[in-house]
Structures are given as C-alpha cells and as structure tokens.
Write a protein that holds these residues in place. Structure first.
Motif, PDB file in Angstrom:
ATOM      1  N   TRP A  40       0.880  -1.160   0.000  1.00 31.70           N
ATOM      2  CA  TRP A  40       0.000   0.000   0.000  1.00 31.70           C
ATOM      3  C   TRP A  40       0.918   1.210   0.000  1.00 31.70           C
ATOM      4  CZ3 TRP A  40      -0.131   4.039   3.451  1.00 31.70           C
ATOM      5  CH2 TRP A  40      -1.269   4.840   3.465  1.00 31.70           C
ATOM      6  N   VAL A  41       0.639   2.182  -0.848  1.00 32.41           N
ATOM      7  CA  VAL A  41       1.455   3.394  -0.884  1.00 32.41           C
ATOM      8  C   VAL A  41       0.554   4.596  -0.654  1.00 32.41           C
ATOM      9  CG1 VAL A  41       3.031   4.819  -2.245  1.00 32.41           C
ATOM     10  CG2 VAL A  41       3.081   2.344  -2.507  1.00 32.41           C
ATOM     11  N   GLY A  42       0.874   5.375   0.370  1.00 41.80           N
ATOM     12  CA  GLY A  42       0.229   6.664   0.604  1.00 41.80           C
ATOM     13  C   GLY A  42       1.034   7.717  -0.129  1.00 41.80           C
ATOM     14  N   ILE A  43       0.356   8.530  -0.930  1.00 39.37           N
ATOM     15  CA  ILE A  43       1.014   9.503  -1.809  1.00 39.37           C
ATOM     16  C   ILE A  43       0.520  10.898  -1.430  1.00 39.37           C
ATOM     17  CG2 ILE A  43       1.341  10.204  -4.212  1.00 39.37           C
ATOM     18  CD1 ILE A  43       0.295   7.320  -4.942  1.00 39.37           C
ATOM     19  N   ARG A  44       1.457  11.806  -1.145  1.00 37.47           N
ATOM     20  CA  ARG A  44       1.082  13.177  -0.785  1.00 37.47           C
ATOM     21  C   ARG A  44       1.946  14.158  -1.588  1.00 37.47           C
ATOM     22  NH1 ARG A  44      -1.899  14.529   3.571  1.00 37.47           N
ATOM     23  NH2 ARG A  44      -1.260  12.713   4.764  1.00 37.47           N
ATOM     24  N   ALA A  45       1.319  14.945  -2.447  1.00 36.31           N
ATOM     25  CA  ALA A  45       2.036  15.946  -3.237  1.00 36.31           C
ATOM     26  C   ALA A  45       2.654  16.993  -2.315  1.00 36.31           C
ATOM     27  CB  ALA A  45       1.082  16.617  -4.225  1.00 36.31           C
ATOM     28  N   GLN A  46       3.879  17.398  -2.642  1.00 35.71           N
ATOM     29  CA  GLN A  46       4.593  18.440  -1.901  1.00 35.71           C
ATOM     30  C   GLN A  46       5.198  19.404  -2.910  1.00 35.71           C
ATOM     31  OE1 GLN A  46       4.640  18.622   1.408  1.00 35.71           O
ATOM     32  NE2 GLN A  46       3.689  16.635   1.784  1.00 35.71           N
ATOM     33  N   GLU A  47       5.599  20.577  -2.467  1.00 35.45           N
ATOM     34  CA  GLU A  47       6.235  21.541  -3.377  1.00 35.45           C
ATOM     35  C   GLU A  47       7.522  20.973  -3.969  1.00 35.45           C
ATOM     36  OE1 GLU A  47       6.792  25.494  -1.887  1.00 35.45           O
ATOM     37  OE2 GLU A  47       4.827  25.490  -0.921  1.00 35.45           O
ATOM     38  N   ALA A 104       1.946  14.739 -10.291  1.00 35.05           N
ATOM     39  CA  ALA A 104       1.355  14.749 -11.633  1.00 35.05           C
ATOM     40  C   ALA A 104       2.157  13.917 -12.629  1.00 35.05           C
ATOM     41  CB  ALA A 104       1.222  16.183 -12.140  1.00 35.05           C
ATOM     42  N   ASP A 105       3.449  13.746 -12.383  1.00 35.98           N
ATOM     43  CA  ASP A 105       4.321  13.009 -13.306  1.00 35.98           C
ATOM     44  C   ASP A 105       4.548  11.549 -12.916  1.00 35.98           C
ATOM     45  OD1 ASP A 105       4.650  15.216 -14.962  1.00 35.98           O
ATOM     46  OD2 ASP A 105       6.393  15.936 -13.846  1.00 35.98           O
ATOM     47  N   LEU A 106       3.962  11.099 -11.788  1.00 36.83           N
ATOM     48  CA  LEU A 106       4.160   9.719 -11.339  1.00 36.83           C
ATOM     49  C   LEU A 106       3.315   8.722 -12.128  1.00 36.83           C
ATOM     50  CD1 LEU A 106       4.274  10.014  -7.458  1.00 36.83           C
ATOM     51  CD2 LEU A 106       6.077   9.110  -8.927  1.00 36.83           C
ATOM     52  N   ALA A 107       3.949   7.623 -12.547  1.00 42.82           N
ATOM     53  CA  ALA A 107       3.231   6.528 -13.210  1.00 42.82           C
ATOM     54  C   ALA A 107       3.040   5.345 -12.269  1.00 42.82           C
ATOM     55  CB  ALA A 107       3.999   6.070 -14.449  1.00 42.82           C
ATOM     56  N   GLY A 108       3.965   5.166 -11.316  1.00 45.34           N
ATOM     57  CA  GLY A 108       3.855   4.039 -10.403  1.00 45.34           C
ATOM     58  C   GLY A 108       5.089   3.881  -9.550  1.00 45.34           C
ATOM     59  N   PHE A 109       5.138   2.725  -8.855  1.00 43.25           N
ATOM     60  CA  PHE A 109       6.214   2.428  -7.923  1.00 43.25           C
ATOM     61  C   PHE A 109       6.638   0.980  -8.093  1.00 43.25           C
ATOM     62  CE2 PHE A 109       3.245   5.452  -6.189  1.00 43.25           C
ATOM     63  CZ  PHE A 109       4.060   6.531  -5.925  1.00 43.25           C
TER      64      PHE A 109
END
Length: 124
Positions: A40-47, A104-109
């Motif tokens: 499980w991956v929690g994803i949080r956008a940051q500056e 916005a540029d992430l496709a996956g992990f």
C-alpha cells in the motif's frame, strides 16, 4: 481480497499559519500474483516532489528492499530503502519514502530486493 488498511485523508492547519493546509493523501495498493507480496502506498504531493508512506506485507523477514518511483516518461528515482522486520500494523511493515518526481508526473512504484528481484509493482 486482502487489502491493506487505508489511511484516512485529513485536512489540518500546520503550525505555520491557519490558512495553510496539508495536501490530501492518496492511497494505491497492489499484490503481485507471483511473489504474493502486497504493498500500500500513501502519496502526498509536496512543493519539492512527493512524500510517500509504504506498507509492505508478504516479503521474507530480513530481506532488504528498495522503493523506486517511476515517472510517466519512464525515468526512475530511488525513493526509499529498508530491511523488513515485521510486527507492524495488521501484519504490514511501514516505511517512509520520498521522490523528487511530482505527483502529476508519477506513473507508479516498484519495490525490489537489493539483489534486483521484483517484489511488487504499484500503479500511481
């Protein structure tokens, strides 16, 4: 289907000021049918890029893992590394990570072992 516990997204004002808010948390998960490893991956956008929280289940205790963030253009960024111990949240071991790739540029992990064996791929 054995899905990992899902973190609840919350909005709160950090100490910097009452108008600032914490970016929302997105959650993605996957189980590899061959390795039976779940993540499980929690994803949080940051500056500065993207903050990550990883919960892993099914990897052999003691195995050393690497997390790579994969951009839509195909380039990979090392986003974390750890040694699996277990004893975590509902059988999941939790690890922090980060990448300079914007949300916005992430496709996956990809989570792989240090000897380059793929454990699980998680779409973003």
């Amino acid at each position: 289907r054995d899905e990992p516990p899902v973190a609840r997204a919350t909005q709160s004002a950090p100490a910097a000021g009452p108008t600032a808010t914490t970016p929302p948390l997105e959650a993605r998960w996957a189980t590899d049918p061959g390795t039976h490893v779940s993540a499980w991956v929690g994803i949080r956008a940051q500056e500065w890029g993207t903050a990550l929280t990883v919960r892993l289940k099914g990897a052999r205790p003691g195995v050393r893992c690497r997390l790579f963030a994969v951009a839509k253009d195909g380039h990979r960024d090392a986003a974390g590394a750890w040694r699996v111990q277990y004893g975590g949240y509902h059988g999941y071991e939790e690890f922090p990570g980060s990448t300079m790739i914007s949300r916005a540029d992430l496709a996956g992990f990809e989570i792989i072992t240090t000897d380059h064996r793929k454990l699980v791929t998680i779409p973003a």
